[in-house]
Scaffold this motif. Sequence first.
Motif, short mmCIF file in Angstrom:
data_model
loop_
_atom_site.label_atom_id
_atom_site.label_comp_id
_atom_site.label_asym_id
_atom_site.label_seq_id
_atom_site.Cartn_x
_atom_site.Cartn_y
_atom_site.Cartn_z
N UNK A 88 37.57 32.87 44.09
CA UNK A 88 38.16 32.81 42.93
C UNK A 88 37.33 31.69 42.15
N UNK A 89 37.38 32.10 40.76
CA UNK A 89 36.52 31.71 39.88
C UNK A 89 36.98 31.52 38.43
N UNK A 90 36.72 30.55 37.69
CA UNK A 90 37.12 30.87 36.06
C UNK A 90 36.17 30.92 35.31
N UNK A 91 36.22 31.82 34.28
CA UNK A 91 35.10 31.80 33.19
C UNK A 91 35.83 31.60 31.90
N UNK A 92 34.91 30.89 31.04
CA UNK A 92 35.42 30.84 29.62
C UNK A 92 34.81 31.88 28.66
N UNK A 93 35.36 32.69 27.95
CA UNK A 93 35.00 33.39 27.07
C UNK A 93 35.03 32.79 25.64
N UNK A 94 34.03 33.10 24.59
CA UNK A 94 34.28 32.59 23.43
C UNK A 94 34.00 33.58 22.48
#
Length: 292
Positions: free
Chosen positions: A286-292
Motif C-alpha cells: 500500500x502507498x499514498x499518492x497526492x494528485x493536484x
Amino acid sequence: MKNFLNTIVITTTLLLAQSCSLLPKSEEKPISITTHQHEERSMSGSHHREHSTSDTGDSKKALTQAKLKVPSKMTSNKSIPIMIDIQDSDGKAITNFDTFQEKLMHLILVSDDLQFFNHLHPTYKENGQFEVAARFPQAGSYTFFSDYKPAGQTEQVSVLKTQVPGNSIAAPEINLNRSKMFNVTKVNLAVSEPTVKAGKEVALMFKLQDASNNQPLTDLWPYLGERGHLVILRQSTPLKAEDYIHAHALKDTPAGQVHFITSFPQPGKYKLWGQFNRKGNIVTADFWINAI
C-alpha cells in the motif's frame, strides 16, 4: 431470538444498478439510495436501516440493484457472514454472471479511513446470491466495492456500507514514502511523472525485491490471471464509486516489476493497494499518492 439483519440497498440510476444482501433470515429493512453509474459501471450499496430516496431525475432507469445483508450485531475481529443479492429493477434475481479475472465477483472491503483493505471473492450460491465471510479489524465505518459482470454486460461496481459499533482508533498520518517493506518483500513505487496531475495518464511501476538481498524477485506467479492487480481509492467522505479505480497490469515488464497505467480523475490524496503473488503468498503493498 434470531439475530436481526441490517440491510442497506443502493441502486444506480444509469445503465445498470446492483444490489447486495446477506446472512440468514431475520427482519430485514431495505434502504434505498440513488447513485449514478460511470461509463462502464453502475453502483449500488446496502446496509441495514430503513429509508429511501427517490430517483434524482436521471432519464436512464436503473436496470439492476444490489442488497447487502449483515448481522444486526456486528463485532470487530470476528468472522462475519455477508450475503449479497444481485437483482434487476423489478426485484428479480439476476442468475447469470460472466467470469472476469478468474472470478464471478471481486469484493473490495476497506475501512472508510483507508487503513484497512481486503480483497475477497464471494461464493455464488445461485439465484443471484453471493456469500462470503469478512473480518473487520476494529470499530468504525466500512465500505464494500462489489465488482461483477451480469452476463453479456459490462463490469459493474456496487458500493455498499456497513458500520461496526465501538470506539475506533484514530488513523495514523499519511505516509508518502515510495519504498516500503512488506514482510520479506521490499516494494519500491516509481511514478512516470514527477507531479501527478488529475486527469493525466501516468505509469505506476512497482519494483519488487527480496528483502534478504535486494535482488529483483524471480518467483512472481500470476494473480487472478494477471501479473498483479491494483486498487486505487481517493480519500473522501463518503467513499463513492467514482473514487474507485481497478487498474490492470501491463503484460511485458522487466523481471521483478509490475507496471500499471491509469489516471486520477480528481485532485486529492489516493491510497493504492498493489497485489502480487510470490509463489502462492499474496503480497499487498500500500502507498499514498497526492494528485493536484
